[in-house]
Write an enzyme that holds these catalytic residues in place. Structure first.
Site: not given
Length: 532
Positions: A182, A389, A414
């Site tokens: 991320s 996601d 995610h």
């Protein structure tokens, strides 16, 4: 698939694993070191008393979580240094370095028992990599950081430089594989741009997972106006309220750096849309849908948050949309857009697909329009979604702007993508932790699904589901025996009656285990379920 069939398949898979000897800890001296870098909210943070040095975990925790967030993590941005400073003058926020940095990014609340998996971060990946032969402190390390800060904050980048050097030395001078998740991808990219010489000296491969390279517009828009929940479902009741998170993140440069990149050419422009009531020149009311692209929605943020305040220790502190942070974030975007992978370093990109992901955000409706922008934080956002996601659009994650060795889309959520076994298999290959894709040196076997067939139909008012699945167990065990010439056959039967006694489901399965031959053992499952 019927629930009972799922239970049968899951039970058989677990049983297959127990057919073989349990895995033993294994340290592979040939592996190159790995450094794991988390994303936003992915590091344990502690508050340290400036008076006596006493430490307490303030992110993340169940007991007193909201109170500790408000008293220890709420902060104000200092434009002269680019640092967001905690409002509490009596303590400082630090990241624990236990377990060579892995403690801070493993389980974010080690005290949590029920629902513990909701606070897993890199936990399952760490467990998996240890099975592959990685060792904490020898070939496996973590880099946690204060995720409130900018991704190009000099202090954070200096810590990362020192970490790379220490990992390099601890592993005997081997170059490092960085795996970021991320927002950690933005941090690594900033470092790579601003310290390319250090990056090239110590890094062999960089693998970015679910990185918002061009921003996460839907996620950030609703975060600015409504806050965010760290976890979803019932567990969120134990953590920090969306309002407290909103007041924290409104002063965090890292969140502004997740806004849509100003120079990126989206296939579909992310919009902030508002149903508003307007009066014409004659005083007549009209309901219209207004749309604002990223360059224009700043004015909406400014007006909607113009009266936003917090009460900290009896003092009313204004927390409007921060234009100084926005200016800083725009400079960060320039840094990110100019980054290049140094020669000698390989870059890989894994991104999430197949989930509805917020892209444009809409407030109000024709029936309940927004009459005052100050009320926007009290409206529930509605999303126009794209593929991604669930947090980062696929389009953003793929657009790394770098010379990539490979880009791979994986269906997954995610944060959940860090637990995905498809991702594990990809990482294992890229990290060269598995020289033979059909053999697992840690457990001395591998179970490969070789066939899967399922069919559903209705027959005489009943729902009938049939299933066939096969596995191949590949092993170096010398268990071939002339006596074992016949397959072993076992049966499983389960049933369930509904609470009202009027509905029922029954499932039956046959498991056939063929004799082992040349290191392979074939297993078949044939099952059928019937429900009323």
């Amino acid at each position: 698939m019927a629930v009972l069939l799922e239970e049968i398949v899951h039970s058989v898979e677990l049983w297959l694993k127990h057919l073989r000897k349990k895995p033993q800890p294994y340290a592979d001296p040939n592996l190159d070191p790995v450094l794991l870098v988390p994303g936003v909210a992915g590091s344990v943070l502690k508050a340290v008393s400036n008076d006596n040095g006493k430490e307490e975990r303030v992110w993340i925790r169940i007991f007193g979580a909201d109170y500790k967030c408000r008293t220890k993590l709420w902060s104000r941005f200092d434009p002269s240094t680019g640092t967001t400073m905690s409002l509490d003058p009596k303590s400082s926020v630090m990241v624990p370095e236990d377990r060579f940095g892995l403690y801070a990014i493993d389980v974010l609340d080690p005290d949590m028992i029920i629902g513990r998996d909701c606070v897993y971060y890199f936990h399952e990946m760490i467990v998996e990599m240890i099975k592959w032969g990685f060792q904490e402190g020898q070939t496996l390390f973590g880099f946690g950081y204060d995720f409130r800060q900018s991704n190009r904050l000099p202090k954070t980048l200096e810590r990362l430089a020192a970490k790379l050097e220490s990992v390099y030395n601890a592993s005997g001078g081997k170059k490092i594989n960085i795996i970021s998740h991320s927002m950690g991808g933005l941090l690594v990219k900033c470092f790579m741009c601003l310290h390319s010489d250090i990056f090239e000296k110590y890094v062999k491969n960089w693998i970015a997972i679910a990185a918002p390279f061009q921003g996460a517009p839907g996620y950030v828009t609703s975060t600015f106006l409504n806050g965010m929940s760290f976890v979803e479902g019932w567990e969120q009741n134990f953590f920090i309220s969306k309002w407290s998170m909103h007041q924290l993140l409104i002063e965090c440069p890292s969140i502004y750096e997740l806004m849509s990149c100003p120079s990126f050419d989206w296939q579909q422009i992310p919009l902030l849309e508002i149903w508003r009531e307007r009066l014409d020149s004659e005083g007549n009311s009209h309901i219209i849908l207004e749309s604002y692209p990223p360059a224009e929605n700043i004015e909406i943020f400014k007006e909607a948050l113009s009266s936003n305040t917090v009460n900290y220790d009896g003092e009313i502190i204004p927390l409007p949309f921060n234009l100084e942070i926005l200016k800083w974030a725009n400079e960060t975007h320039k840094v990110l857009s100019s980054a290049k992978v140094p020669s000698g370093v390989k870059f890989y990109n894994i991104y999430g697909i197949n989930l509805e992901t917020p892209h444009s955000v809409c407030y109000g409706s024709e029936e309940t329009p927004v009459s005052d922008l100050l009320l926007l934080p009290f409206f529930e956002p509605k999303y126009v979604c794209v593929d991604g996601d669930g947090t980062v659009p696929t389009e953003s994650a793929k657009a790394d702007g770098l010379n990539a060795e490979a880009r791979v889309g994986v269906p997954g959520e995610h944060r959940g993508i860090l637990c995905d076994h498809h991702v594990f298999r990809i990482l294992k290959h890229w990290l060269k932790a598995d020289s033979d894709p059909y053999y697992n040196p840690l457990n001395d076997y591998v179970i490969l699904p070789t066939a899967f067939e399922m069919e559903k139909h209705r027959e005489k008012g009943f729902q009938v589901t049939s299933l066939k699945e096969e596995w191949e167990i590949i092993s170096e065990d010398d268990r071939d025996s002339v006596a074992d010439t016949k397959p072993s056959v076992s049966s499983i039967s389960v049933s369930h009656v509904g609470d009202d006694q009027s509905s029922w489901t029954e499932a039956r399965a046959t498991v056939i285990i063929h004799p082992q031959n040349e290191g392979k053992q074939h297993v078949e499952l044939n099952a059928i379920s019937v429900s009323s």
